[in-house]
Design a protein around this motif. Structure first.
Motif, short mmCIF file in Angstrom:
data_model
loop_
_atom_site.label_atom_id
_atom_site.label_comp_id
_atom_site.label_asym_id
_atom_site.label_seq_id
_atom_site.Cartn_x
_atom_site.Cartn_y
_atom_site.Cartn_z
N THR A 1 -38.00 58.95 45.45
CA THR A 1 -39.42 59.18 45.73
C THR A 1 -39.60 60.16 46.89
O THR A 1 -38.69 60.39 47.68
CB THR A 1 -40.12 57.87 46.11
N SER A 2 -40.81 60.69 46.99
CA SER A 2 -41.12 61.61 48.09
C SER A 2 -41.12 60.90 49.43
O SER A 2 -40.98 61.54 50.47
CB SER A 2 -42.49 62.26 47.84
N ALA A 3 -41.23 59.56 49.40
CA ALA A 3 -41.20 58.79 50.64
C ALA A 3 -39.78 58.61 51.17
O ALA A 3 -39.58 58.11 52.28
CB ALA A 3 -41.83 57.42 50.41
N GLY A 4 -38.79 59.00 50.37
CA GLY A 4 -37.41 58.93 50.83
C GLY A 4 -36.54 57.91 50.14
O GLY A 4 -35.35 57.79 50.45
N GLU B 1 -44.80 51.66 41.93
CA GLU B 1 -43.48 52.25 41.69
C GLU B 1 -42.47 51.16 41.32
O GLU B 1 -41.62 51.37 40.45
CB GLU B 1 -43.01 53.02 42.92
N GLN C 1 -38.42 59.08 36.34
CA GLN C 1 -38.32 60.02 37.45
C GLN C 1 -37.86 59.31 38.73
O GLN C 1 -37.01 59.83 39.46
CB GLN C 1 -39.66 60.71 37.69
N LYS D 1 -34.53 60.52 40.46
CA LYS D 1 -34.71 61.42 41.60
C LYS D 1 -35.15 60.74 42.89
O LYS D 1 -35.19 61.37 43.95
CB LYS D 1 -35.74 62.50 41.24
N THR E 1 -42.76 58.02 34.83
CA THR E 1 -42.69 57.83 36.27
C THR E 1 -41.48 56.99 36.64
O THR E 1 -40.77 57.30 37.59
CB THR E 1 -43.98 57.15 36.79
#
Length: 204
Positions: free
Chosen positions: A17-20, A79, A11, A15, A8
């Protein structure tokens, strides 16, 4: 770190996070070695607890940075832990521009290892360790970090732009350093080898 946490963290670093939150590699390089010329520090081999604390400080505004503040606010506490442990596990490697900006002087060595007691200035090594490799979550590794980044941080302590560390120690220390001493001591630490990868985990 567990395999899941390490994956994690990897990643997140690569990349975002999906939160931006953007990829950490954008500023800190593909393996967290930093970009000295741009003023972005090395994260590789830094203490995981220290990194997580700094992310939390950026997020709550107690450490102010126009780039890291908005990024950290987009990270959850798990995170922050995961990405910190990921970077702690990467060995430090010297990069272009990481070294001292000038030859290391006897003054830089003396201030780092002995202090300047005539001016009430303790040795940097008293808190950051004899080899500048850091002590726990409160006193970060200085060895091998770029001189430009270290100088910027000491200057921030001197001006009050950076605050919030234990007992206000660094504000007091930085205020007693002359500009010449700042340059000398940051060149000294930039000339030292950084630590290998660390395995310390961040505990709740």
């Amino acid at each position: 770190a567990t395999a899941f946490a390490a994956l994690t963290g990897e990643q997140l670093a690569a990349k975002g996070t999906s939160a931006g939150a953007p990829s950490c590699t954008t500023c800190h390089g593909p393996t967290g070695q930093g970009q000295a010329a741009a003023g972005f520090p090395r994260l590789a081999s830094m203490d995981a607890k220290y990194l997580a604390r700094q992310l939390a400080a950026f997020a709550d505004g107690s450490r102010v940075n126009p780039i890291m503040g908005p990024v950290a606010k987009l990270l959850t506490a798990p995170e922050m832990t995961s990405v910190s442990e990921f970077y702690a596990g990467i060995p430090a490697m010297k990069q272009p521009g990481d070294g001292p900006t000038a030859p290391v002087t006897s003054e830089g060595t003396s201030v780092a290892l002995k202090g300047d007691w005539n001016n009430g200035l303790p040795a940097c090594s008293q808190c950051h360790g004899p080899d500048g490799l850091g002590v726990g979550a409160s006193f970060p590794q200085l060895a091998g970090q770029s001189a430009a980044y270290l100088k910027a941080q000491i200057t921030a302590w001197k001006t009050g732009a950076r605050k919030g560390e234990p007992l206000g120690l660094m504000q007091g220390v930085a205020s007693k350093l002359s500009d010449a001493q700042v340059s000398a001591v940051t060149d000294f630490y930039a000339s030292l080898p950084a630590a290998a990868a660390r395995s310390s985990k961040v505990k709740p």
